[in-house]
Design a protein around this motif. Structure first.
Motif, PDB file in Angstrom:
ATOM      1  N   LYS A 259     -38.746  80.202  54.776  1.00  0.00           N
ATOM      2  CA  LYS A 259     -39.747  81.400  55.496  1.00  0.00           C
ATOM      3  C   LYS A 259     -41.391  80.874  55.068  1.00  0.00           C
ATOM      4  O   LYS A 259     -41.987  81.367  55.870  1.00  0.00           O
ATOM      5  CB  LYS A 259     -39.243  82.798  54.746  1.00  0.00           C
ATOM      6  CG  LYS A 259     -37.976  83.296  55.042  1.00  0.00           C
ATOM      7  CD  LYS A 259     -37.841  84.448  54.210  1.00  0.00           C
ATOM      8  CE  LYS A 259     -38.584  85.690  54.789  1.00  0.00           C
ATOM      9  NZ  LYS A 259     -38.202  86.970  54.681  1.00  0.00           N
ATOM     10  N   LEU A 260     -41.361  80.588  53.692  1.00  0.00           N
ATOM     11  CA  LEU A 260     -42.875  80.123  53.581  1.00  0.00           C
ATOM     12  C   LEU A 260     -43.485  79.141  54.631  1.00  0.00           C
ATOM     13  O   LEU A 260     -44.612  79.333  54.883  1.00  0.00           O
ATOM     14  CB  LEU A 260     -42.990  79.492  52.146  1.00  0.00           C
ATOM     15  CG  LEU A 260     -42.648  80.373  51.077  1.00  0.00           C
ATOM     16  CD1 LEU A 260     -42.568  79.593  49.655  1.00  0.00           C
ATOM     17  CD2 LEU A 260     -43.457  81.625  51.119  1.00  0.00           C
ATOM     18  N   SER A 261     -42.694  78.191  55.216  1.00  0.00           N
ATOM     19  CA  SER A 261     -43.196  77.181  56.043  1.00  0.00           C
ATOM     20  C   SER A 261     -43.494  77.746  57.398  1.00  0.00           C
ATOM     21  O   SER A 261     -44.414  77.549  57.945  1.00  0.00           O
ATOM     22  CB  SER A 261     -41.972  76.228  56.291  1.00  0.00           C
ATOM     23  OG  SER A 261     -42.489  75.199  57.385  1.00  0.00           O
ATOM     24  N   ILE A 262     -42.849  78.808  57.630  1.00  0.00           N
ATOM     25  CA  ILE A 262     -43.293  79.930  58.909  1.00  0.00           C
ATOM     26  C   ILE A 262     -44.369  80.432  58.807  1.00  0.00           C
ATOM     27  O   ILE A 262     -45.248  80.699  59.619  1.00  0.00           O
ATOM     28  CB  ILE A 262     -42.070  80.598  59.293  1.00  0.00           C
ATOM     29  CG1 ILE A 262     -40.924  79.866  59.741  1.00  0.00           C
ATOM     30  CG2 ILE A 262     -42.385  81.585  60.125  1.00  0.00           C
ATOM     31  CD1 ILE A 262     -39.556  80.610  59.716  1.00  0.00           C
ATOM     32  N   SER A 295     -49.198  84.306  52.492  1.00  0.00           N
ATOM     33  CA  SER A 295     -48.230  83.021  52.548  1.00  0.00           C
ATOM     34  C   SER A 295     -48.168  82.573  50.769  1.00  0.00           C
ATOM     35  O   SER A 295     -47.232  82.223  50.370  1.00  0.00           O
ATOM     36  CB  SER A 295     -48.599  81.911  53.214  1.00  0.00           C
ATOM     37  OG  SER A 295     -49.804  81.272  52.815  1.00  0.00           O
ATOM     38  N   ARG A 296     -49.704  82.554  50.170  1.00  0.00           N
ATOM     39  CA  ARG A 296     -49.670  82.230  48.850  1.00  0.00           C
ATOM     40  C   ARG A 296     -48.892  83.266  48.006  1.00  0.00           C
ATOM     41  O   ARG A 296     -48.082  82.709  47.059  1.00  0.00           O
ATOM     42  CB  ARG A 296     -51.060  82.152  48.438  1.00  0.00           C
ATOM     43  CG  ARG A 296     -51.347  81.649  47.145  1.00  0.00           C
ATOM     44  CD  ARG A 296     -52.935  81.841  46.864  1.00  0.00           C
ATOM     45  NE  ARG A 296     -53.520  81.235  47.675  1.00  0.00           N
ATOM     46  CZ  ARG A 296     -54.849  81.364  47.924  1.00  0.00           C
ATOM     47  NH1 ARG A 296     -55.561  82.393  47.261  1.00  0.00           N
ATOM     48  NH2 ARG A 296     -55.553  80.906  48.938  1.00  0.00           N
ATOM     49  N   ASP A 320     -47.200  72.470  45.446  1.00  0.00           N
ATOM     50  CA  ASP A 320     -47.956  71.553  46.577  1.00  0.00           C
ATOM     51  C   ASP A 320     -48.417  72.827  47.495  1.00  0.00           C
ATOM     52  O   ASP A 320     -49.380  72.826  48.104  1.00  0.00           O
ATOM     53  CB  ASP A 320     -46.888  70.891  47.340  1.00  0.00           C
ATOM     54  CG  ASP A 320     -46.780  69.469  46.623  1.00  0.00           C
ATOM     55  OD1 ASP A 320     -47.602  69.156  45.703  1.00  0.00           O
ATOM     56  OD2 ASP A 320     -45.854  68.713  46.959  1.00  0.00           O
ATOM     57  N   PHE A 321     -47.650  73.831  47.768  1.00  0.00           N
ATOM     58  CA  PHE A 321     -47.756  74.852  48.573  1.00  0.00           C
ATOM     59  C   PHE A 321     -49.105  75.753  48.315  1.00  0.00           C
ATOM     60  O   PHE A 321     -49.810  76.122  49.126  1.00  0.00           O
ATOM     61  CB  PHE A 321     -46.514  75.800  48.715  1.00  0.00           C
ATOM     62  CG  PHE A 321     -46.607  76.644  50.083  1.00  0.00           C
ATOM     63  CD1 PHE A 321     -46.053  76.386  51.275  1.00  0.00           C
ATOM     64  CD2 PHE A 321     -47.375  77.967  49.799  1.00  0.00           C
ATOM     65  CE1 PHE A 321     -46.180  77.240  52.338  1.00  0.00           C
ATOM     66  CE2 PHE A 321     -47.050  78.754  50.840  1.00  0.00           C
ATOM     67  CZ  PHE A 321     -46.938  78.464  52.226  1.00  0.00           C
ATOM     68  N   ASP A 322     -48.874  76.211  46.985  1.00  0.00           N
ATOM     69  CA  ASP A 322     -49.902  76.992  46.413  1.00  0.00           C
ATOM     70  C   ASP A 322     -51.361  76.131  46.528  1.00  0.00           C
ATOM     71  O   ASP A 322     -52.443  76.848  46.982  1.00  0.00           O
ATOM     72  CB  ASP A 322     -49.606  77.184  44.818  1.00  0.00           C
ATOM     73  CG  ASP A 322     -50.768  78.272  44.310  1.00  0.00           C
ATOM     74  OD1 ASP A 322     -50.418  79.381  44.687  1.00  0.00           O
ATOM     75  OD2 ASP A 322     -51.578  78.106  43.475  1.00  0.00           O
ATOM     76  N   ASN A 323     -51.514  75.004  46.082  1.00  0.00           N
ATOM     77  CA  ASN A 323     -52.630  74.216  46.380  1.00  0.00           C
ATOM     78  C   ASN A 323     -53.129  74.151  48.000  1.00  0.00           C
ATOM     79  O   ASN A 323     -54.271  74.109  47.865  1.00  0.00           O
ATOM     80  CB  ASN A 323     -52.375  72.672  45.891  1.00  0.00           C
ATOM     81  CG  ASN A 323     -52.641  72.637  44.343  1.00  0.00           C
ATOM     82  OD1 ASN A 323     -52.949  73.598  43.496  1.00  0.00           O
ATOM     83  ND2 ASN A 323     -51.814  71.627  43.721  1.00  0.00           N
TER      84      ASN A 323
END
Length: 426
Positions: A259-262, A295-296, A320-323
């Motif tokens: 879901k985060l990827s979307i 998303s963050r 990684d996603f947060d950064n």
């Protein structure tokens, strides 16, 4: 297509929309963007009725059939940009109705597949493409062999053997699906993807889905991945349509990495759409940054809900996603897109520079910089160079651009970003 958000916005802004909008200005754009079907468009062209009554019927009955909020907002921004403040306010107020949540996505098959995914991803991004292709080929052969065995035992009506084989097939199907997603992402990032190839990969994945342990989750994942692919081939409208479908499916799925990827694909797609049209002003920046922050927050909530014994790969993915979201916020502020292109027409204010510096300070902390992916390091240096240029620190600007190019030269993939770094002009 039932767009509840669009219906909510129409209801809240109904009087202003009815009294302001002329259908002759928007229907052509709606049809062009596949937000109005041919029958309704022809009906409009043949009609001579231009009364408020016809506009009311159009807003309430015709428009919500297949138009999304994003498409409607874009067309309004072209013809009636003074309405955007009211529309965006309604968007922020909107709360989607609660739906039944598909609670069980952490199946045994998916958990094993996720672990295998991280294992092969490490090999893949470390340059062991041959090992990855071998793994993928072996997994495909095993998958096909299990399907053939099930066909054989089906004919013999052997219930016990079939149960075992179906359980094995589910395990393999989840693993095969996740591996093919990684291959798809690799082809998008490293090659010049074609529409035909993207459709071919989508078809392969769709054939696997019925055999997996969580078909709805993986269907959502394909929609999000195809949106990423359509953005890569240049079809932003098709990307947005697939994001919309993915988000509709995601309403019944608990928070997860897919879901985060979307959400990430959505914010980047909206960003590119606005950049292409040269529409990134202060209001638009805040809207885009709002999507990034959404998303963050979802990523941090997902990470906080995990146990302390969570695998290191998942913790690394969360970091990684947060950064990445923090880098993206800085890029929107200073007018550089996520492929490293300088958007010279974007106005950068003092507030933008201050907020960008705050983002840079976060990334420059050792624990964050150490794990930052190559893609974001290259674009980070480009952004730092542009900020130095805007502050008239010419020597620093030139040094940062050189750092970006030197870093890009070490990376064997990311062709588009490498090219943009090599040709970057302030």
């Amino acid at each position: 297509m039932d767009n509840l958000l669009l219906k909510y916005v129409i209801r809240k802004c109904f009087v202003k929309l009815r009294d302001t909008i002329s259908l002759c200005y928007i229907c052509g754009d709606l049809y062009k963007n596949n937000a109005l079907d041919e029958k309704d468009f022809i009906e409009f062209l043949e009609s001579k009725d231009a009364t408020p009554r016809s506009t009311e019927l159009f807003l309430l009955k015709t428009l919500p059939k297949q138009c999304t909020f994003e498409t409607f907002r874009e067309i309004i921004s072209i013809h009636y940009d003074f309405l955007l403040e009211d529309i965006d306010k309604c968007r922020q107020e909107y709360r989607a109705p609660e739906r039944p949540v598909l609670n069980k996505i952490e199946t045994k098959a998916r958990l094993i597949a996720v672990k295998q995914y991280y294992d092969i991803k490490r090999k893949h991004w470390n340059g062991n493409i041959e090992d990855f292709e071998t793994f993928l080929g072996d997994t495909n052969k095993t998958y096909e062999a299990r399907i053939e065995s099930i066909r054989h035992w089906n004919k013999l009506h052997s219930k016990d053997d079939l149960t075992l084989l179906n359980d094995e097939l589910t395990m393999i199907a989840d693993m095969y699906f996740k591996s093919m997603i990684l291959k798809w992402r690799h082809e998008i990032g490293k090659t010049n993807p074609t529409l035909a190839r993207m459709k071919e990969l989508r078809s392969i994945l769709q054939d696997i889905i019925p055999k997996t342990s969580v078909p709805q989750l993986y269907t959502m994942s394909i929609c999000g991945q195809y949106a990423l692919a359509m953005r890569a081939v240049g079809d932003i409208d098709e990307a947005s349509r697939n994001i919309y479908v993915a988000k509709q499916l995601s309403a019944e799925i608990p928070n997860c990495r897919e879901k985060l990827s979307i959400l990430s694909t959505e914010s980047n797609t909206e960003w590119e759409r606005s950049a292409r049209k040269g529409l990134i002003d202060g209001t638009e920046k805040e809207r885009l940054i709002g999507l990034v922050k959404e998303s963050r927050i979802a990523n941090r909530e997902l990470n906080s809900n995990k146990s302390q014994t969570e695998c290191q790969d998942e913790l690394r993915a969360a970091a990684d996603f947060d950064n990445a979201t923090i880098i993206v916020e800085a890029l929107i502020r200073v007018g550089i897109d996520d492929k490293g292109r300088n958007l010279a027409e974007v106005d950068v204010t003092k507030t933008d520079l201050q907020e960008a510096k705050r983002c840079f300070d976060h990334i420059e902390q050792k624990r964050h910089w150490h794990i930052l992916s190559d893609r974001w390091k290259i674009i980070y240096f480009l952004a730092k160079g542009k900020v130095s240029h805007l502050l008239n620190i010419t020597s620093d600007a030139e040094e940062f651009i050189v750092c970006a190019r030197q870093h890009a030269a070490k990376v064997p993939y990311l062709a588009e970003i490498k090219q943009n770094a090599d040709t970057f002009k302030l």
